[in-house]
Design a protein around this motif. Sequence first.
Motif, short mmCIF file in Angstrom:
data_model
loop_
_atom_site.label_atom_id
_atom_site.label_comp_id
_atom_site.label_asym_id
_atom_site.label_seq_id
_atom_site.Cartn_x
_atom_site.Cartn_y
_atom_site.Cartn_z
N MET A 21 1.36 2.15 -7.69
CA MET A 21 2.07 3.43 -7.66
C MET A 21 2.86 3.55 -8.96
SD MET A 21 1.62 4.51 -4.36
CE MET A 21 3.00 5.59 -4.00
N ARG A 68 2.92 -3.21 5.72
CA ARG A 68 2.40 -2.36 4.63
C ARG A 68 0.88 -2.25 4.72
NH1 ARG A 68 3.45 1.80 2.55
NH2 ARG A 68 5.57 0.99 2.46
N GLU A 69 0.25 -3.36 5.09
CA GLU A 69 -1.21 -3.37 5.17
C GLU A 69 -1.70 -2.43 6.27
OE1 GLU A 69 0.75 -6.05 4.93
OE2 GLU A 69 0.15 -6.95 3.02
N ASN A 74 -2.21 -3.03 -0.18
CA ASN A 74 -0.78 -3.17 -0.53
C ASN A 74 -0.60 -2.72 -1.98
OD1 ASN A 74 2.01 -3.97 -0.58
ND2 ASN A 74 1.56 -5.58 0.90
N PHE A 75 0.63 -2.77 -2.47
CA PHE A 75 0.90 -2.24 -3.81
C PHE A 75 0.34 -3.11 -4.94
CE2 PHE A 75 4.58 -0.44 -1.32
CZ PHE A 75 4.03 0.82 -1.20
N ASN A 76 -0.19 -4.27 -4.61
CA ASN A 76 -0.84 -5.05 -5.67
C ASN A 76 -2.23 -4.51 -6.00
OD1 ASN A 76 -1.64 -5.84 -3.16
ND2 ASN A 76 -1.75 -8.02 -3.61
#
Lengths: 743, 161
Positions: A682, A432-433, A676-678
């Motif tokens: 989203m 992801r990164e 990332n999503f942190n």
Amino acid sequence: MSSPSLAQPVGRRDFLKLTGLAGGGFALAFYIRSGGEAAAAETGDFSPNAFVRIARTGAVTIVSKQPEMGQGVKTSLPMIIAEQLEVPWKDIAIEQGDFDEKKYGGQSAGGSQSTPSNYDNFHVLGATVRTMLVEAAAQTWGVPASECRAEKATVIHTSGKSLKYGQLVAKAATLPVPAKDAVTLKQPKDFTLLGTRISQFDTPKIVTGKALFGIDVKLPGMLYAIYEKCPAFGGKVVSANLNEIKALPGVRDAFILEGNGKVKELVPGVAIIADSTWSAFSARKQLKITWDEGTVVNESWESFLKQAKEKSTQPGGKTLRKDGDPDAALASAAKTVEAQYSYPFISHANLEPQNTTAHWHDGIMEIWSPTQIPSIGTGMVNRVLGIAPEKIKLHLNRAGGGFGRRIGADYLIEAAAIAQKVNAPVKLTWSREDDMRHDQYRPGGIHFLKGGVDAKGKVVAWKNHCFTFGEGGSPGSGGSLSGDEFPGRWIANYQADQTMFDTGWPMGPWRAPGSCVFAWVMHSFIDELAHAGGRDPLELRLELLGEKDDMPAGNAGATTKGKQAAASYNVARMRNVLKFAAEKAGWGKKKFAKGSGAGIAFHFSHRGFFAQVAEVTVSKDGQLKVDRFVTGVDIGAQVVNLSGAENQVEGSVIDALGVLMYQELNIERGRTVQSNFNDYPMIRITDAPTKIETHFLKTAFPTTGLGEPALPPVAPAICNAIFAATGKRVRQFPLSRTDLRWT
Amino acid sequence: MKYTLNVNGQSRSVDVASDTPLLWVLRDSLDLVGTKYGCGVGMCGACTIHLNGVPTRACMTPVSTVGKMKVTTIEGLAAASGKLHPVQQAWSDLDVAQCGYCQAGQIMTAAALLKDNPKPNDEDIDGAMAGNLCRCATYMRIRAGIKLAAGLTTAGKGGAQ
């Protein structure tokens, strides 16, 4: 007329010609086989073209040529063939075709073009096969074909006798393929499949977790790769602790790739080849690389933002359009408004991280990839690795989201370059990164606007100085404003200038490139002018659109976006869909308490006309809730798959809301800060509206696509509703940058 | 290290590093690729599985911690007869997916919700599903799918209604 307007009704012939010119289209002659080839001799199947196969058992298979990424094209385009072929949908199997444009014609999935490029051809394809089956039955019975009809995979004679398609395969395979003029198309009034709700063909596999996606590919003896690139875009590897890495458990090899010097192609990096994904991921943590980061480290978003503010009042931008005398008109306007709008770079964030599997064997580069435009990837393999086109085989996997990201082929060329050095099939999986830090980003932008209205609130002057971002001297995808962008062409005193900051940052198309941001800027500022002039936002928009039914192209720039915007704008369609959406929403009829309100916007892109109304509530502590969202859609004469169509619109609405609410990348010292999503949130289900209504306005125009054009007016409709609710104008993305609290 | 896992009712042996997340054991070692990699940090929910019936992020679960717990993946959610779980059936009827990548995780979370709370209200649904990202934003249909599976609505014409 030199070229037909995309927005005007055209005959079927013209449309075929037009779509062929527009790219992605193809001539029937390329893929309808001659009579002698109608049968595939080895199987005994009847296969008069590359897309339809009927076995002697009666089994019907349709090949889907376009890449599937969630836009639903693997279901919707075969539905067209099935409708004309007269085979019940439940009896049809669909196969994903490999990449072979000689066989299938164009296989690009982007720009919402799959439907308009293929719609008419696919009707002819299905009808051609049906015509041959009817003829086969007529010859078998010794009756005129005109006495026979096709229904539910059966040919029925007026006498009542019938033969199933499977029984006609042997005979049909001996018949010449009729010319397309000799084929009678089933007419829309008789459609039983098109326009209904059909669940995607892959649904059974999706809900049971079967292998479908690129990342699911597994081949015998396959190894697993990661590829570490410089955090700063385009940085080069100076040295790496390859020997230490090679000694780690599960690691088979580690090596450096030099790259080809292009930030969106083969970027320099270190590959680790291992016996599992986790071994590769684990070994990666031990990597020690010395990078040459290059000059990109001097480039940061914040510093560009500052420069834009300094330069906004100075001349020096490129003038995209100038009509009348905007400065004089501003000076004499009854009221003027000035505003700065900005939006950051954002990521595509496909939930399936980029990946590709490649196997270099027998002089052939065989590739399995979730890609939107396969020819870009194979072209890159040919150019960068020197492999002849006929030695490149590409299998298309379902993609876990596209949104334009997989038009880029950087991940594909990485996998192929790695595979060239590995004596086994190898799957490259981006973390992801990797995905977030090495995206091909939607460019950010800053607009400095001035507008004026007269004593009656009519818009009399408009100036915009847009600051955009370029890579290698040209604006990033969707980064270039067009002189024709609405309301350019509609206002007598109008000027649009653009200044570009050149960067080393990778940029690429993001769902409805250009439109996805420009619609927000323009329709927000139109709203500002409506309020300044004391006018109803709908009524002012209708006045702006004017009485003319067609607005010819102006002097737009030569960018892709410019070309699209340069297409003649069918004002009548826009006016109609705007009134239609307003009526469905009950615009102007509702009374809202303070903290609640409605907003409206429209946009034309990707051949579709869209108008939208948002109803929102903003709590006193500034939290936004979208209570209701209404979309009016004009994509022409026929919705193909109503379920897929509604899903695309609903998804576009929530996607656009998510971009507005959350998405923002900081690019500092030539690298992306978020990973990332942190740190890059989203939108989640908790923010999704509960009421999203999609209304289709059927018009007599060619059927067009839905992957993108519903998205652009969403953000301005919502921001305009926020203003109506609170008096707070949102001029920056994301929403957290605006204090929406009210008392 | 060798581990014997109880996956979808079957005993499965693997030989992997002890810190290997269950996600990669399922995908690479056991060829159960329905469980998806999305973020690796427990933020997206694409890798949701059940451990003893509890929805769990497989990307954050080292194989060494699984022990004798029952692992259920999307491949093991339907009945042995092949009859789909009501959530899977509802997802099919309503054509919930767009790209479909997140949906295994969504379905596993939804199935666990309905086991605990057979008749969830809107708030319950949003609360339970908030950990699962859908990049295509099919959230309307995810809500509708859960209500259909719970028997709170009927399928009607299908699609998103």
